[in-house]
Design an enzyme around this catalytic site. Structure first.
Site, PDB file in Angstrom:
ATOM      1  N   HIS A  64       0.778  -1.236   0.047  1.00  0.00           N
ATOM      2  CA  HIS A  64      -0.172   0.048   0.175  1.00  0.00           C
ATOM      3  C   HIS A  64       0.941   1.370   0.138  1.00  0.00           C
ATOM      4  O   HIS A  64       1.041   1.665   0.888  1.00  0.00           O
ATOM      5  CB  HIS A  64      -1.094  -0.014   1.147  1.00  0.00           C
ATOM      6  N   TYR A 131     -10.706  -2.765  -3.242  1.00  0.00           N
ATOM      7  CA  TYR A 131     -11.435  -4.058  -3.006  1.00  0.00           C
ATOM      8  C   TYR A 131     -12.721  -4.101  -3.877  1.00  0.00           C
ATOM      9  O   TYR A 131     -13.106  -5.326  -3.943  1.00  0.00           O
ATOM     10  CB  TYR A 131     -11.714  -3.739  -1.361  1.00  0.00           C
ATOM     11  N   ARG A 164     -15.652  -6.775   4.240  1.00  0.00           N
ATOM     12  CA  ARG A 164     -15.332  -5.547   3.534  1.00  0.00           C
ATOM     13  C   ARG A 164     -15.517  -5.584   2.026  1.00  0.00           C
ATOM     14  O   ARG A 164     -15.275  -4.582   1.391  1.00  0.00           O
ATOM     15  CB  ARG A 164     -14.084  -5.124   3.878  1.00  0.00           C
ATOM     16  N   ASP A 286       2.240  -6.725   1.992  1.00  0.00           N
ATOM     17  CA  ASP A 286       1.273  -5.982   2.456  1.00  0.00           C
ATOM     18  C   ASP A 286       1.480  -4.643   3.295  1.00  0.00           C
ATOM     19  O   ASP A 286       0.888  -4.236   3.909  1.00  0.00           O
ATOM     20  CB  ASP A 286       0.206  -6.611   3.368  1.00  0.00           C
ATOM     21  N   SER A 290      -3.134  -1.450   6.684  1.00  0.00           N
ATOM     22  CA  SER A 290      -3.465  -1.648   8.258  1.00  0.00           C
ATOM     23  C   SER A 290      -3.653  -3.149   8.488  1.00  0.00           C
ATOM     24  O   SER A 290      -4.196  -3.828   7.471  1.00  0.00           O
ATOM     25  CB  SER A 290      -4.714  -0.869   8.312  1.00  0.00           C
TER      26      SER A 290
END
Ligand code: ZN
Length: 390
Positions: A64, A131, A164, A286, A290
């Site tokens: 990210h 996502y 999510r 990753d 978070s």
């Protein structure tokens, strides 16, 4: 022309020969010869490789880079990555991705960050989307994004089996994979779909359905976080034995391990033991994503941040604690992602490849120096090149 550098008498893993080699580099690898047989150009800088092993520069294909998160409100949005967060960790190629948040995190920001990292001296690409389906693209189409925008090499991370996720249908996911595949074919890019796998019981069912019911091959998908629980890991190993690709996440927190996540190093050892070819397993950090902790009701109970330094740490742990040979374990962050993502000048040490190298110490396999595009980014643990604002 870029300065010539000469790494003298360094150990290589590939090639079968135990004899140390000399490597001559510019921005590419110019030559690899038996030690002492390369004649020195006057302007070449010599790096003594006697106590070192040369590895290809590491590829971290799920980071990210513009920050992620925000799952606990705006103040929990994670920060943007800095160059040395990557280079200190041996990462010379990074693939950026958005995550849960496709509203305050944008593709234009992600693309700009790729260009920034390139200007700072490493290689950077990214995935279009986040996502959720439908993908929020730059040009209006996933296919066009991949064909027309240089840093975009696929789409993702698309969340499945997760609370999510946008809960796409199998058909919608197949249509997305088709768009990415055509974009890849027409631009000689990978056109893959990077899939975020959550904790849900559907696991890899949707990917299996697509591979069975459509003409899209299994390898169009790179499902990640496969080591997040035992059931998913088992399903992932089956998927990989059937010809699919799997990716293990190296960033973790103790609570995740307590709850059943398997550390990436151990998951690699288990996958290889189960008969999965090393060429189908990759690691990603990753980084700067978070790591939210949710309770059974999906409420946020804790938050930390992923780190790129976990990437090679997991390889080292696989070798030192789980007896995976270094030549096998290192594939997860070099040749395998290079192959999966069609990065043709990455992942191997051979003449003509980009001069991206990590020199590790023979005695404890720790990182000594990092070279990207022929430039020394980190020397004996100290970064020589930093971001503009570091
Ligand atoms: Zn994810």
């Amino acid at each position: 022309m870029r300065m010539l550098r000469f790494i003298r008498s360094v150990q290589l893993l590939a090639g079968g020969s135990e004899q140390p080699k000399d490597i001559l580099i510019s921005s590419r690898i110019e030559a690899i010869e038996e030690s002492e047989s390369l004649s020195l150009g006057h302007s070449a800088e010599v790096i003594n490789g006697e106590e070192l092993i040369a590895l290809p520069g590491f590829i971290d294909s799920h980071v990210h880079i513009t920050g992620g998160g925000g799952e606990g409100g705006f103040k929990t949005r994670t920060p943007e990555i800095m160059l040395t967060d990557l280079t200190r960790a041996g990462i010379t190629t990074v693939i950026g991705t958005l995550g849960t948040d496709g509203t305050t995190r944008t593709m234009s920001n992600l693309i700009a960050k790729c260009y920034g990292l390139r200007e700072e001296g490493i290689s950077a690409w990214c995935y279009t989307g986040n996502y959720h389906l439908p993908v929020r693209t730059t040009t209006g189409s996933v296919t066009d994004d991949i064909i027309l925008i240089d840093p975009i090499i696929g789409t993702g991370e698309i969340a499945l089996s997760d609370h999510r996720s946008s809960q796409p249908t199998r058909e919608a996911l197949a249509a997305l994979a088709a768009e990415a595949r055509v974009g890849g074919i027409l631009s000689a890019k990978a056109g893959v779909v990077n899939v975020h796998m959550g904790d849900g019981p559907r696991m890899l069912d949707y990917l299996r359905w697509i591979a069975t019911e459509t003409e899209i091959p299994k390898t169009q998908f790179i499902p990640t976080h496969i080591n997040r629980n035992q059931e998913l890991l088992k399903d992932g190993i089956t998927w990989a034995k059937e010809g699919g690709l799997i990716d293990f996440t190296t960033s973790s927190v103790p609570l995740f391990i307590e709850e059943g996540e398997e550390p990436a190093a151990l998951a690699l050892a288990h996958a290889l033991e189960a008969g999965v070819p090393a060429e189908r397993v990759s690691f990603t950090s990753d980084g700067n994503g978070s790591l939210p902790q949710f309770n059974a009701d999906g409420q946020l109970t804790g938050l930390s941040v992923g780190s790129p330094s976990s990437l090679y740490a997991a390889v080292r742990e696989a070798v030192l604690s789980h007896k995976v040979p270094l030549a096998e374990a290192i594939k997860a962050i070099t040749s395998t992602p290079a192959e999966n993502l069609k990065l043709s000048r990455k992942g191997k040490i051979a003449p003509g490849m980009d001069a991206d190298l990590v020199l590790i110490r023979k005695d404890d396999l720790s990182i000594h120096s990092v070279i990207a595009g022929g430039e020394i980014m980190v020397n004996n643990g100290t970064p020589l090149i930093t971001s503009t604002f570091e």
